[in-house]
Design a protein around this motif. Structure first.
Motif, PDB file in Angstrom:
ATOM      1  N   GLY A 158       0.786  -1.218   0.000  1.00 42.02           N
ATOM      2  CA  GLY A 158       0.000   0.000   0.000  1.00 42.02           C
ATOM      3  C   GLY A 158       0.819   1.270   0.000  1.00 42.02           C
ATOM      4  O   GLY A 158       2.046   1.254   0.118  1.00 42.02           O
ATOM      5  N   ILE A 159       0.104   2.396  -0.136  1.00 43.57           N
ATOM      6  CA  ILE A 159       0.690   3.730  -0.103  1.00 43.57           C
ATOM      7  C   ILE A 159      -0.065   4.536   0.942  1.00 43.57           C
ATOM      8  O   ILE A 159      -1.310   4.513   0.985  1.00 43.57           O
ATOM      9  N   ALA A 160       0.671   5.256   1.786  1.00 40.23           N
ATOM     10  CA  ALA A 160       0.079   6.117   2.806  1.00 40.23           C
ATOM     11  C   ALA A 160       0.420   7.567   2.490  1.00 40.23           C
ATOM     12  O   ALA A 160       1.594   7.905   2.310  1.00 40.23           O
ATOM     13  N   LEU A 161      -0.608   8.419   2.417  1.00 44.76           N
ATOM     14  CA  LEU A 161      -0.433   9.821   2.041  1.00 44.76           C
ATOM     15  C   LEU A 161      -0.993  10.742   3.112  1.00 44.76           C
ATOM     16  O   LEU A 161      -1.981  10.408   3.786  1.00 44.76           O
ATOM     17  N   ASN A 162      -0.393  11.914   3.248  1.00 42.75           N
ATOM     18  CA  ASN A 162      -0.963  12.972   4.073  1.00 42.75           C
ATOM     19  C   ASN A 162      -1.917  13.785   3.206  1.00 42.75           C
ATOM     20  O   ASN A 162      -1.594  14.123   2.059  1.00 42.75           O
ATOM     21  N   VAL A 163      -3.074  14.109   3.755  1.00 44.02           N
ATOM     22  CA  VAL A 163      -4.138  14.746   2.986  1.00 44.02           C
ATOM     23  C   VAL A 163      -4.371  16.178   3.465  1.00 44.02           C
ATOM     24  O   VAL A 163      -4.484  16.437   4.671  1.00 44.02           O
ATOM     25  N   ASN A 164      -4.464  17.111   2.512  1.00 46.99           N
ATOM     26  CA  ASN A 164      -4.802  18.507   2.796  1.00 46.99           C
ATOM     27  C   ASN A 164      -6.301  18.745   2.697  1.00 46.99           C
ATOM     28  O   ASN A 164      -6.882  19.461   3.504  1.00 46.99           O
ATOM     29  N   ASN A 165      -6.922  18.128   1.675  1.00 50.16           N
ATOM     30  CA  ASN A 165      -8.323  18.398   1.398  1.00 50.16           C
ATOM     31  C   ASN A 165      -8.974  17.113   0.892  1.00 50.16           C
ATOM     32  O   ASN A 165      -8.781  16.710  -0.259  1.00 50.16           O
ATOM     33  N   ALA A 166      -9.763  16.472   1.768  1.00 45.47           N
ATOM     34  CA  ALA A 166     -10.384  15.195   1.423  1.00 45.47           C
ATOM     35  C   ALA A 166     -11.403  15.338   0.291  1.00 45.47           C
ATOM     36  O   ALA A 166     -11.550  14.429  -0.546  1.00 45.47           O
ATOM     37  N   ASP A 167     -12.116  16.470   0.240  1.00 44.93           N
ATOM     38  CA  ASP A 167     -13.115  16.673  -0.809  1.00 44.93           C
ATOM     39  C   ASP A 167     -12.461  16.729  -2.192  1.00 44.93           C
ATOM     40  O   ASP A 167     -12.951  16.128  -3.153  1.00 44.93           O
ATOM     41  N   LYS A 168     -11.352  17.466  -2.307  1.00 42.70           N
ATOM     42  CA  LYS A 168     -10.656  17.557  -3.593  1.00 42.70           C
ATOM     43  C   LYS A 168     -10.043  16.212  -3.978  1.00 42.70           C
ATOM     44  O   LYS A 168      -9.963  15.873  -5.161  1.00 42.70           O
ATOM     45  N   LEU A 169      -9.612  15.441  -2.950  1.00 39.85           N
ATOM     46  CA  LEU A 169      -9.048  14.127  -3.231  1.00 39.85           C
ATOM     47  C   LEU A 169     -10.129  13.203  -3.786  1.00 39.85           C
ATOM     48  O   LEU A 169      -9.878  12.430  -4.722  1.00 39.85           O
ATOM     49  N   GLU A 170     -11.322  13.281  -3.229  1.00 39.40           N
ATOM     50  CA  GLU A 170     -12.433  12.478  -3.755  1.00 39.40           C
ATOM     51  C   GLU A 170     -12.755  12.885  -5.191  1.00 39.40           C
ATOM     52  O   GLU A 170     -12.969  12.042  -6.060  1.00 39.40           O
ATOM     53  N   LYS A 171     -12.759  14.187  -5.453  1.00 38.61           N
ATOM     54  CA  LYS A 171     -13.045  14.684  -6.801  1.00 38.61           C
ATOM     55  C   LYS A 171     -12.017  14.162  -7.805  1.00 38.61           C
ATOM     56  O   LYS A 171     -12.372  13.736  -8.915  1.00 38.61           O
ATOM     57  N   ALA A 172     -10.740  14.183  -7.385  1.00 36.91           N
ATOM     58  CA  ALA A 172      -9.682  13.680  -8.260  1.00 36.91           C
ATOM     59  C   ALA A 172      -9.837  12.184  -8.486  1.00 36.91           C
ATOM     60  O   ALA A 172      -9.647  11.688  -9.609  1.00 36.91           O
ATOM     61  N   ALA A 173     -10.202  11.443  -7.430  1.00 37.30           N
ATOM     62  CA  ALA A 173     -10.372   9.991  -7.544  1.00 37.30           C
ATOM     63  C   ALA A 173     -11.511   9.647  -8.505  1.00 37.30           C
ATOM     64  O   ALA A 173     -11.383   8.734  -9.334  1.00 37.30           O
ATOM     65  N   VAL A 174     -12.608  10.370  -8.402  1.00 35.47           N
ATOM     66  CA  VAL A 174     -13.758  10.125  -9.286  1.00 35.47           C
ATOM     67  C   VAL A 174     -13.369  10.381 -10.746  1.00 35.47           C
ATOM     68  O   VAL A 174     -13.805   9.663 -11.661  1.00 35.47           O
ATOM     69  N   SER A 175     -12.512  11.402 -10.976  1.00 31.09           N
ATOM     70  CA  SER A 175     -12.071  11.691 -12.343  1.00 31.09           C
ATOM     71  C   SER A 175     -11.213  10.565 -12.908  1.00 31.09           C
ATOM     72  O   SER A 175     -11.052  10.450 -14.119  1.00 31.09           O
TER      73      SER A 175
END
Length: 470
Positions: A90-107
């Motif tokens: 796996g990969i573990a990341l530090n997150v600044n903005n969960a909403d933008k991360l979800e948006k990027a994942a959906v794209s």
């Protein structure tokens, strides 16, 4: 006075502890790492970008159409990759903005859903769990494993910080990319035959200096000491004395020097079926190749004077302890041709030329020197013009040392040379690259370093401009 000193010491300790606490708390991705990790990699994005002369804002501009992803991940904190004993990768990341991360994942065609306060994303080969300040992504996985992995992933997301021995090993390296892994987990086909991998760990790092990009690696034991590859005998590599005469042009295309003993060299060569069969054919038909290899004792130099990809010239010189393999030279068959192979004597001394399928190898002995050359000119040049001054200072005391002139390599290819001429900016970028060096200061370690004629930051700046078409 004593009270003042004690007070100051206490304040310093409290301050250091508080700083460590807050720094630790900011790196939430670190908490995800399992204590039983069998491999760990750490990437420091901010440090890497700074070494390449890029600001975080410039990086975000470079990742076209991925602004949400670049802003969602905290690039100032480390990124971790790991493998665990249970088989998770796996990969573990530090997150600044969960909403933008979800948006990027959906794209990227991930499906998303919320469960128990966490955001879950998944596609056919991976599954991720996103919290307010960290993310765990597991891949590769099969579709049938997606739901079964959730409990184990949730456990890692909720756990507190654990001691991770392999992370400590990785962080003892210097560089913006650091890796440590147990060699016991590597497939046996990727390891040398007979290599004892139990208790061995590979630690490596990539560091960017002012005028170099260096990859270093070492094999160590659990305590961090150099791992003994052959506890029952001598190691394959030995210190170089640097006193072997050979041809050393002012700027050779490629050369490699190492210290070896023939017994170990022969054992390694014989581990390959094709090489073993070739040695057997030589032993039976012409001369005792095994005995010749066993005679090697000390420095070996492989030299390619000039870059010529069509007809490369190669010279190998080696220190030998004896020339016993020449005792039967008077009985060698220098008249027949067998299976496309032939052996002929060259001159009156111990010089010969061996032919195989149209390719010639010139070899012979001069005192304590064995030489092999791909051309008669190179063999004769060695016997007349050998030198060592400009090599000795670079190799003495090391176990392995060498370099490749990258500029000569690129210019030797006609199509690349034409491209460099047609695009001046590309030609300037290539000129900035000097050579690739390889060094081993211990048998258990190696270092590959790409040297540049200009600061790496400037080289990369010109490269980005070239990519943008400026």
């Amino acid at each position: 006075m004593k009270k003042l000193v004690v007070t100051l010491v206490c304040l310093l300790c409290v301050g250091a502890g508080a700083a460590w606490y807050f720094m630790r708390e900011k790196d939430k991705a670190r908490d995800i790492l399992p204590a039983d990790a069998t491999a760990v990699a750490v990437i420091e994005p901010a440090e890497l970008f700074e070494a390449l002369g890029l600001s975080l804002n410039e990086v975000k501009k470079l990742v076209w159409n991925l602004e949400d992803l670049a802003e969602a991940i905290d690039l100032k904190e480390p990124v971790y990759a790991f493998a665990s004993e249970s088989g998770l990768t796996g990969i573990a990341l530090n997150v600044n903005n969960a909403d933008k991360l979800e948006k990027a994942a959906v794209s990227f065609s991930f499906a998303s859903e919320e469960d128990d306060g966490y955001l879950w994303i998944a596609n056919s080969i991976s599954i991720g769990c996103i919290g307010d300040d960290k993310m765990l992504l597991i891949a590769p996985v099969s579709e049938t494993e997606l739901d079964a992995l959730r409990p184990e992933m949730m456990k890692l997301m909720k756990q507190g910080r654990r001691d991770v021995p392999l992370l400590d090993k990785a962080n003892r390296q210097r560089g913006s990319l650091r890796v440590s892994t147990s060699l016991s987990n590597l497939p046996k086909e990727y390891l040398p035959k007979g290599f004892r991998s139990s208790g061995a760990f590979l630690s490596a790092a990539l560091a960017i200096g002012n005028k170099d990009i260096t990859l270093s690696a070492k094999v160590e034991d659990e305590e961090g000491k150099p791992f003994s590859f052959n506890p029952d005998g001598e190691e394959f590599l030995h210190p170089i004395n640097g006193l072997l005469p050979t041809i050393v042009p002012d700027r050779p295309f490629a050369w490699l020097c190492l210290g070896v003993k023939g017994e170990q060299l022969l054992r390694i060569l014989r581990s390959g079926p094709q090489v073993s069969a070739a040695l057997m054919a030589l032993n039976v038909s012409f001369f005792d190749a095994d005995l010749m290899l066993k005679a090697i004792d000390g420095d070996v130099v492989v030299m390619v004077p000039r870059a010529n990809l069509t007809h490369p010239d190669v010279l190998i010189t080696a220190q030998i302890s004896n020339s016993d393999f020449l005792k039967e030279a008077k009985d060698w068959d220098t008249n027949s041709s067998i299976g496309g192979m032939s052996l002929r004597k060259r001159g009156e001394a111990d010089d010969y030329v061996f032919t195989f399928r149209g390719e010639r190898v010139y070899f012979g002995v001069r005192g304590g020197l064995l030489y092999m050359a791909s051309s008669e000119h190179l063999a004769s040049q060695l016997l007349q013009e050998s030198e060592l001054d400009n090599l000795h200072s670079m190799v003495a005391g090391k176990y392995l040392s060498g370099s490749v002139d990258v500029g000569q390599l690129l210019k030797a290819d006609p199509s690349v040379a034409l491209l460099l001429t047609a695009i001046p900016s590309l030609g300037e970028a290539v000129k900035a690259v000097d050579k690739l060096e390889v060094t081993s200061n211990k048998p258990q370690s190696i270092e590959l370093s790409l040297k540049t004629n200009e600061p790496v930051k400037d080289v990369m700046s010109n490269f980005w401009k070239l990519m943008k078409g400026k």
